[in-house]
Design an enzyme around this catalytic site. Structure first.
Site, PDB file in Angstrom:
ATOM      1  CG  ASP A 191      -1.981  -1.070   1.197  1.00  0.00           C
ATOM      2  OD1 ASP A 191      -2.399  -1.453   0.094  1.00  0.00           O
ATOM      3  OD2 ASP A 191      -2.406  -1.507   2.277  1.00  0.00           O
ATOM      4  CG  ASP A 236      -6.732  -1.247  -1.636  1.00  0.00           C
ATOM      5  OD1 ASP A 236      -7.009  -2.454  -1.755  1.00  0.00           O
ATOM      6  OD2 ASP A 236      -5.819  -0.829  -0.898  1.00  0.00           O
TER       7      ASP A 236
END
Length: 164
Positions: free
Chosen positions: A116, A134
């Site tokens: 991330d 995401d």
């Protein structure tokens, strides 16, 4: 064929961006892209959304975070392709969701965690750290919800409102 292109583009953008981040950004390094609004911060997430499931025991974590999502993505994709009333817009949303899911599952299988790196600060609230997969999943979700909202109760098979 179009679905394969959309899926490939989603997975490709996700994996390219994560590879660049893995090569060029140190863990927890903060790079301001647009002041405080958008920063890059590399973290390895061994859980799911906001690190949920991170503390699960190994075999349970594999089942919950890898096996079940693979099965679910396969079922959703198969159902969508075989259902004759699925609209092109809904299929587009499902391709975004599936592409994002594939990107994160690939990371989990190959790297043992999901990379991330994006963080947004809207002053009154801020996001967790997320990635392009995401973003793809959320975009697909909003496309499906928006399409459903636009249908506004119409009967899918007749195109009429109500139960008739």
């Amino acid at each position: 064929m179009i679905m394969v292109v959309i899926l490939s583009a989603n997975v490709g953008c996700d994996q390219i961006s994560k590879n660049i981040v893995r090569l060029r950004i140190d863990d927890y390094e903060r790079i301001k892209v647009m002041g405080k609004f958008l920063t890059l911060t590399k973290v390895e997430n061994s859980g799911a959304f906001l690190s949920l499931g991170d503390s699960l025991p190994g075999p349970v974590k594999i089942i919950v975070l890898t096996v079940l999502p693979i099965l679910l993505l396969g079922l959703v994709l198969a159902f969508s392709l075989t259902k004759k009333t699925t609209t092109d817009i809904t299929l587009l949303g499902i391709c975004f969701i599936t592409g994002g899911g594939i990107g994160n599952i690939y990371d989990r299988l190959v790297h043992g965690s999901v990379t991330d790196f994006l963080h947004m600060d809207f002053v009154v609230f801020q996001t967790g750290i997320f990635n392009m997969a995401d973003l793809s999943i959320m975009t697909g979700f909003f496309i499906v919800v928006f399409e459903s909202f636009l249908k506004g109760g119409r009967n899918i098979t007749t195109g009429r409102h109500g139960d008739s």
